[in-house]
Design a protein around this motif. Structure first.
Motif, mmCIF file in Angstrom:
data_model
loop_
_atom_site.group_PDB
_atom_site.id
_atom_site.type_symbol
_atom_site.label_atom_id
_atom_site.label_comp_id
_atom_site.label_asym_id
_atom_site.label_seq_id
_atom_site.Cartn_x
_atom_site.Cartn_y
_atom_site.Cartn_z
ATOM 1 N N LYS A 212 -24.225 -13.705 -64.409
ATOM 2 C CA LYS A 212 -24.414 -12.951 -65.650
ATOM 3 C C LYS A 212 -23.119 -12.939 -66.455
ATOM 4 O O LYS A 212 -22.044 -13.244 -65.937
ATOM 5 C CB LYS A 212 -24.819 -11.506 -65.330
ATOM 6 N N ASN A 213 -23.221 -12.564 -67.738
ATOM 7 C CA ASN A 213 -22.010 -12.380 -68.533
ATOM 8 C C ASN A 213 -21.332 -11.115 -68.024
ATOM 9 O O ASN A 213 -21.849 -10.005 -68.172
ATOM 10 C CB ASN A 213 -22.332 -12.265 -70.016
ATOM 11 N N ILE A 214 -20.154 -11.298 -67.427
ATOM 12 C CA ILE A 214 -19.461 -10.202 -66.752
ATOM 13 C C ILE A 214 -17.996 -10.180 -67.188
ATOM 14 O O ILE A 214 -17.139 -9.647 -66.509
ATOM 15 C CB ILE A 214 -19.616 -10.396 -65.226
ATOM 16 N N SER A 215 -17.733 -10.788 -68.382
ATOM 17 C CA SER A 215 -16.345 -11.016 -68.767
ATOM 18 C C SER A 215 -16.006 -10.570 -70.185
ATOM 19 O O SER A 215 -14.999 -10.990 -70.733
ATOM 20 C CB SER A 215 -16.028 -12.515 -68.636
ATOM 21 N N VAL A 216 -16.831 -9.740 -70.780
ATOM 22 C CA VAL A 216 -16.556 -9.311 -72.152
ATOM 23 C C VAL A 216 -15.726 -8.028 -72.187
ATOM 24 O O VAL A 216 -14.847 -7.872 -73.035
ATOM 25 C CB VAL A 216 -17.873 -9.114 -72.931
ATOM 26 N N MET A 217 -15.988 -7.107 -71.272
ATOM 27 C CA MET A 217 -15.333 -5.807 -71.287
ATOM 28 C C MET A 217 -14.557 -5.586 -69.981
ATOM 29 O O MET A 217 -15.019 -5.943 -68.893
ATOM 30 C CB MET A 217 -16.364 -4.684 -71.464
ATOM 31 N N LYS A 218 -13.384 -4.978 -70.088
ATOM 32 C CA LYS A 218 -12.561 -4.756 -68.901
ATOM 33 C C LYS A 218 -13.240 -3.778 -67.943
ATOM 34 O O LYS A 218 -13.867 -2.805 -68.372
ATOM 35 C CB LYS A 218 -11.192 -4.220 -69.302
ATOM 36 N N PRO A 219 -13.103 -4.017 -66.634
ATOM 37 C CA PRO A 219 -13.707 -3.109 -65.660
ATOM 38 C C PRO A 219 -13.112 -1.705 -65.729
ATOM 39 O O PRO A 219 -11.952 -1.516 -66.103
ATOM 40 C CB PRO A 219 -13.396 -3.771 -64.314
ATOM 41 N N LEU A 220 -13.914 -0.739 -65.327
ATOM 42 C CA LEU A 220 -13.473 0.641 -65.191
ATOM 43 C C LEU A 220 -12.915 0.829 -63.788
ATOM 44 O O LEU A 220 -13.550 0.456 -62.803
ATOM 45 C CB LEU A 220 -14.643 1.592 -65.420
ATOM 46 N N ILE A 221 -11.710 1.392 -63.693
ATOM 47 C CA ILE A 221 -11.057 1.604 -62.396
ATOM 48 C C ILE A 221 -11.155 3.077 -62.009
ATOM 49 O O ILE A 221 -10.782 3.964 -62.785
ATOM 50 C CB ILE A 221 -9.587 1.164 -62.450
ATOM 51 N N PHE A 222 -11.659 3.338 -60.807
ATOM 52 C CA PHE A 222 -11.779 4.703 -60.299
ATOM 53 C C PHE A 222 -10.541 5.071 -59.477
ATOM 54 O O PHE A 222 -9.777 4.199 -59.043
ATOM 55 C CB PHE A 222 -13.042 4.837 -59.440
ATOM 56 N N ALA A 223 -10.365 6.351 -59.250
ATOM 57 C CA ALA A 223 -9.169 6.842 -58.556
ATOM 58 C C ALA A 223 -9.069 6.304 -57.141
ATOM 59 O O ALA A 223 -7.967 6.167 -56.596
ATOM 60 C CB ALA A 223 -9.181 8.371 -58.542
ATOM 61 N N ASP A 224 -10.186 5.973 -56.516
ATOM 62 C CA ASP A 224 -10.167 5.473 -55.138
ATOM 63 C C ASP A 224 -9.990 3.964 -55.064
ATOM 64 O O ASP A 224 -10.054 3.381 -53.981
ATOM 65 C CB ASP A 224 -11.440 5.885 -54.402
ATOM 66 N N GLY A 225 -9.760 3.307 -56.219
ATOM 67 C CA GLY A 225 -9.534 1.875 -56.236
ATOM 68 C C GLY A 225 -10.785 1.039 -56.388
ATOM 69 O O GLY A 225 -10.698 -0.186 -56.521
ATOM 70 N N THR A 226 -11.949 1.664 -56.370
ATOM 71 C CA THR A 226 -13.171 0.925 -56.661
ATOM 72 C C THR A 226 -13.233 0.637 -58.160
ATOM 73 O O THR A 226 -12.552 1.287 -58.965
ATOM 74 C CB THR A 226 -14.423 1.709 -56.232
ATOM 75 N N ILE A 227 -14.019 -0.357 -58.536
ATOM 76 C CA ILE A 227 -14.128 -0.710 -59.944
ATOM 77 C C ILE A 227 -15.594 -0.835 -60.345
ATOM 78 O O ILE A 227 -16.480 -0.996 -59.503
ATOM 79 C CB ILE A 227 -13.398 -2.032 -60.268
ATOM 80 N N MET A 228 -15.827 -0.747 -61.650
ATOM 81 C CA MET A 228 -17.164 -0.955 -62.196
ATOM 82 C C MET A 228 -17.072 -1.980 -63.316
ATOM 83 O O MET A 228 -16.331 -1.797 -64.277
ATOM 84 C CB MET A 228 -17.756 0.362 -62.717
ATOM 85 N N ARG A 229 -17.803 -3.070 -63.167
ATOM 86 C CA ARG A 229 -17.810 -4.138 -64.158
ATOM 87 C C ARG A 229 -19.043 -4.006 -65.055
ATOM 88 O O ARG A 229 -20.138 -3.704 -64.583
ATOM 89 C CB ARG A 229 -17.849 -5.502 -63.469
#
Length: 466
Positions: A212-229
């Motif tokens: 999928k297109n997964i490269s337009v917006m920067k991922p969100l970084i959570f305090a525990d080091g997990t990310i959301m793309r």
């Protein structure tokens, strides 16, 4: 029983928070929710074949899982006539920016020597990676992501972002016409810089993220080091009643935790959603729609999303905007400060000046102008401070990064295929500048040129058909 009680308490708290936020915003369309789905059902099977597999040894047995590579350019000893030199380029846009821990700036965008952007396979299109060691004053193109040698593949929507460990990563989106025979005809691949202070850094091997297109917006970084793309299924844009807008949550090792989906919204276009974490822990995002920006909220860490309708302030009509929480807690929005109304079946584009007066756009009658930085003091409920960055022509697609000294670097493009334009601009500002509505710190600047092919003997010329 204690776990059940805790669950009830959490659910009640989420409902109370939801009611509070809704009460603070005007009435919108009825609430819509969506839940999580199996990541493999969305991303495809991203398991890679063994290194000995024929698909892993280009040029034999090319598939959607044949790894791409980055091409080093403009190094000492390179022939001056290589095909990626800037004086051949006639089209470019959609930039991204990032900064290393040592202060080296990096930027990326896509371009072509032949034509304008052509979805879905973007033939003859490549992505440029450029860098600056002097704070954005001068730039040097140093790498290219160009899949053209793989069955005529093309690149689109590149990304630079900084992970929780401070590593800079590049995502290249590759598109190859496999005539419907490969689920990775479009595929997102992520490389990580090994030495971001070096203009010709080494890179890790690419990792396949998904189809999928997964490269337009920067991922969100959570305090525990997990990310959301943020993800979008661009092939369904314009096709009604298709689920397209999604998020991928990954653990600290990159393993998918879940994929969540927005409900169908036929008013959404290229969604380009970029969530923030609010002070109460809930998530908030805008997403691109036909008449401006709509918004959505999540009260369970991004597993489910409630659509809220059009945001009351109109901006970035059918074009990209970005959101970012600053260290101060204020929320940065970079967007096109343009509004639209209809008079006698004609679209009128205008903006509202500092005195609250509507002023019609005269020179550039387009929603893609007046690139503006906004600040919110209340977690995105309102954006009461703003600073105009650029209104010279068709300006769009911002990206931003923060330096450790508080500087905000913002890139955007101008007239991707316009004669004398196709420029990538960089501005450097601070929170204080936005609050004042103008540059107040001596080190700031607006609209430094990162790349303009027409300054180097390239660019579109009169009579060229794109």
């Amino acid at each position: 029983m204690p776990n059940q009680v805790q669950f009830v308490r959490q659910a009640a708290a989420a409902l109370i928070a939801c009611g509070l936020v809704v009460s603070l915003l005007p009435s919108f369309t009825p609430s819509l929710y969506a839940q999580t789905v199996d990541p493999a059902s969305v991303l495809g099977d991203t398991t890679m074949p063994s290194p000995e597999d024929v698909s892993q040894n280009f040029p034999y047995g090319i598939t959607g899982k044949t790894p791409p590579s980055l091409i080093k350019i403009n190094y000492k000893g390179q022939p001056p006539y290589h095909k990626h030199r800037i004086n051949l380029r006639i089209f470019q846009g959609c930039p991204q920016v990032e900064i290393s821990e040592g202060g080296r700036l990096w930027a990326t965008w896509f371009g072509s020597n032949i034509q304008a952007e052509r979805a879905p396979y973007h033939k003859d299109q490549f992505s440029v990676i450029s860098t600056s060691a002097d704070g954005g004053k001068t730039w040097k193109e140093v790498f290219v992501f160009d899949p053209s040698e793989l069955l005529g593949g093309g690149a689109s929507d590149p990304m630079l972002w900084k992970d929780p460990q401070g590593n800079i990563r590049f995502i290249g989106l590759r598109n190859i016409d496999f005539k419907g025979q490969d689920e990775f005809a479009s595929s997102a691949w992520e490389f990580t810089m090994l030495d971001p202070e070096n203009e010709h850094t080494a890179w890790t091997a690419p990792r396949l993220l998904g189809n999928k297109n997964i490269s337009v917006m920067k991922p969100l970084i959570f305090a525990d080091g997990t990310i959301m793309r943020s993800m979008d299924d661009f092939k369904f844009v314009g096709i009604p009643d298709k689920v397209r807008i999604r998020f991928l949550k990954e653990d600290v090792n990159g393993k998918p935790i879940f994929v969540s989906e927005f409900p169908v919204d036929n008013d959404a276009v290229f969604a380009e959603q970029m969530p923030i974490i609010r002070k109460d822990g809930s998530l908030f995002t805008f997403y691109r729609a036909r008449r401006g920006q709509k918004f959505a909220e999540s009260f369970d860490g991004g597993k489910s999303w409630k659509l809220g309708g059009y945001y009351p302030m109109q901006f970035s009509i059918n074009t990209k905007c970005i959101l970012k929480t600053l260290p101060s807690g204020k929320v940065l929005l970079v967007a096109n400060d343009v509004q639209m109304k209809r008079e006698n079946d004609k679209k009128i584009y205008y903006y509202t000046d500092e005195n609250g007066k509507e002023r019609e756009l005269e020179k550039h009658k387009t929603p893609r102008t007046r690139m503006t930085a906004y600040l919110s003091d209340d977690d995105g409920k309102t954006f009461t401070h703003k600073m105009l960055l650029c209104d010279e022509g068709q300006i769009s697609y911002p990206s931003a990064t923060l330096n450790k000294d508080g500087a905000i670097y913002i890139v955007y493009d101008q007239g991707r295929g316009e004669i004398g334009q196709h420029t990538i601009f960089l501005s450097k500002i601070t929170e204080e500048d936005i609050l004042a509505g103008k540059l107040v710190k001596g080190e700031g600047f607006l609209n430094n040129i990162v790349s303009r092919p027409s300054d180097q003997g390239g660019g579109r010329r009169k009579g060229d058909k794109l």
